[in-house]
Design an enzyme around this catalytic site. Structure first.
Site, PDB file in Angstrom:
ATOM      1  N   GLU A   1     -11.669 -21.968  14.211  1.00  0.00           N
ATOM      2  CA  GLU A   1     -11.115 -20.774  12.602  1.00  0.00           C
ATOM      3  C   GLU A   1      -9.187 -22.198  12.518  1.00  0.00           C
ATOM      4  OE1 GLU A   1     -10.590 -19.770   9.697  1.00  0.00           O
ATOM      5  OE2 GLU A   1      -9.734 -17.953  10.094  1.00  0.00           O
ATOM      6  N   ASP A   2      -9.358 -22.659  11.119  1.00  0.00           N
ATOM      7  CA  ASP A   2      -7.868 -23.770  10.730  1.00  0.00           C
ATOM      8  C   ASP A   2      -7.042 -22.680  11.113  1.00  0.00           C
ATOM      9  OD1 ASP A   2      -8.512 -21.247   8.967  1.00  0.00           O
ATOM     10  OD2 ASP A   2      -8.422 -22.794   6.877  1.00  0.00           O
TER      11      ASP A   2
ATOM     12  N   ASP B   1      -3.679 -15.978  10.666  1.00  0.00           N
ATOM     13  CA  ASP B   1      -1.579 -16.282   9.062  1.00  0.00           C
ATOM     14  C   ASP B   1      -2.120 -14.200   9.755  1.00  0.00           C
ATOM     15  OD1 ASP B   1       0.195 -16.536   7.015  1.00  0.00           O
ATOM     16  OD2 ASP B   1      -1.484 -16.124   5.934  1.00  0.00           O
TER      17      ASP B   1
ATOM     18  N   PHE C   1       3.663 -22.539   4.118  1.00  0.00           N
ATOM     19  CA  PHE C   1       2.509 -22.684   3.735  1.00  0.00           C
ATOM     20  C   PHE C   1       1.879 -24.578   3.773  1.00  0.00           C
ATOM     21  CE2 PHE C   1      -1.078 -23.599   0.564  1.00  0.00           C
ATOM     22  CZ  PHE C   1      -1.737 -22.611   1.057  1.00  0.00           C
TER      23      PHE C   1
HETATM   24  P1  IMP Z   1      -5.234 -14.035   7.988  1.00  0.00           P
HETATM   25  O1  IMP Z   1      -6.423 -12.731   7.753  1.00  0.00           O
HETATM   26  O2  IMP Z   1      -4.426 -13.509   6.849  1.00  0.00           O
HETATM   27  O3  IMP Z   1      -5.196 -14.538   8.993  1.00  0.00           O
HETATM   28  O4  IMP Z   1      -6.251 -15.348   6.950  1.00  0.00           O
HETATM   29  C1  IMP Z   1      -6.539 -16.547   7.558  1.00  0.00           C
HETATM   30  C2  IMP Z   1      -6.848 -17.750   6.038  1.00  0.00           C
HETATM   31  O5  IMP Z   1      -6.214 -17.162   5.371  1.00  0.00           O
HETATM   32  C3  IMP Z   1      -7.217 -19.034   6.900  1.00  0.00           C
HETATM   33  O6  IMP Z   1      -7.918 -18.620   7.079  1.00  0.00           O
HETATM   34  C4  IMP Z   1      -7.133 -19.928   5.694  1.00  0.00           C
HETATM   35  O7  IMP Z   1      -8.005 -20.236   4.462  1.00  0.00           O
HETATM   36  C5  IMP Z   1      -6.083 -18.656   4.968  1.00  0.00           C
HETATM   37  N1  IMP Z   1      -4.578 -19.469   4.953  1.00  0.00           N
HETATM   38  C6  IMP Z   1      -3.181 -19.115   5.781  1.00  0.00           C
HETATM   39  N2  IMP Z   1      -2.736 -18.827   6.303  1.00  0.00           N
HETATM   40  C7  IMP Z   1      -2.428 -20.891   5.127  1.00  0.00           C
HETATM   41  C8  IMP Z   1      -2.162 -22.117   4.219  1.00  0.00           C
HETATM   42  O8  IMP Z   1      -0.063 -21.907   4.637  1.00  0.00           O
HETATM   43  N3  IMP Z   1      -2.613 -22.579   4.206  1.00  0.00           N
HETATM   44  C9  IMP Z   1      -3.583 -23.033   3.854  1.00  0.00           C
HETATM   45  N4  IMP Z   1      -4.544 -21.501   3.739  1.00  0.00           N
HETATM   46  C10 IMP Z   1      -3.981 -20.134   4.577  1.00  0.00           C
END
Ligand code: IMP
Length: 181
Positions: free
Chosen positions: A99-100, A103, A152
């Site tokens: 995963e990238d 969050d 971000f």
């Molecule tokens: P989560 O389900 O909230 O953990 O979301 C994860 C996804 O939200 C990641 O795979 C990203 O695609 C996107 N995301 C969360 N934070 C960022 C950020 O700072 N920049 C770009 N994409 C983000």
């Protein structure tokens, strides 16, 4: 589009790629004697996985998933939709989710549970970045590139309105002049 003066380098390419190399070595050591199935979460995980896989020395296969998460803060369970599933059966496989960024943790909380239910031998998480400040689901990655502040970020696969995924470093975005903080 963002103004170029809103984009600031947070993690330089050299530092990022050195860390990815370390992760690859660690993963190779930990999975010695096993075969891994890398499951890349598209689109953001693609550049990280491509770079990481070069440094993994145990046998591996790759698969891809597309998920979309409804970022509605009011739904505490967090609804995640599968837009593209993996092609292969998971029974008995050692799965490493790539995963990238973690969050809120909603995406990976859902995905890890889903893959475990398919009787994988193991399901672990490798994330390039971790933003623990915004976590709403208790997700812990076994492998993390960098823990970052609540900013971000974009680049190295991460986007802002689908752009900037091709930046070879991680940048954070500041507010435009005159925009409220
Ligand atoms: P989560 O389900 O909230 O953990 O979301 C994860 C996804 O939200 C990641 O795979 C990203 O695609 C996107 N995301 C969360 N934070 C960022 C950020 O700072 N920049 C770009 N994409 C983000």
């Amino acid at each position: 589009m963002l103004d170029s003066n809103q984009i600031h380098v947070m993690i330089e390419q050299e530092r990022l790629e050195a860390r990815i190399q370390e992760l690859g070595k660690q993963i190779s050591k930990d999975y010695e004697g096993k075969e891994i199935l890398l499951v890349c979460v598209l689109k953001g995980g693609v550049m990280f996985m491509a770079q990481l896989a070069k440094y993994i020395t145990v046998p591996l296969t790759m698969d891809f998933m597309v998920l979309s998460s409804y970022g509605n803060e009011l739904i505490s369970s967090g609804t995640v939709d599968i837009k593209k599933d993996i092609d292969e059966p998971l029974e008995g496989r050692h799965v490493l989710i790539i995963e990238d960024i973690v969050d809120t943790g909603r995406t990976l909380w859902f995905l890890k549970k889903l893959l475990e239910e398919r009787h994988a031998a193991s399901v672990k998480i490798c994330t390039m970045l971790d933003k623990p400040a915004r976590r709403v689901k208790p997700v812990e990655a076994e492998y993390t590139g960098f823990v970052i502040e609540d900013e971000f970020v974009l680049g190295y696969g991460l986007d802002y309105e689908q752009r900037y995924r091709n930046l070879p470093y991680i940048a954070y975005v500041s507010k435009a002049d005159g925009e409220e903080k």
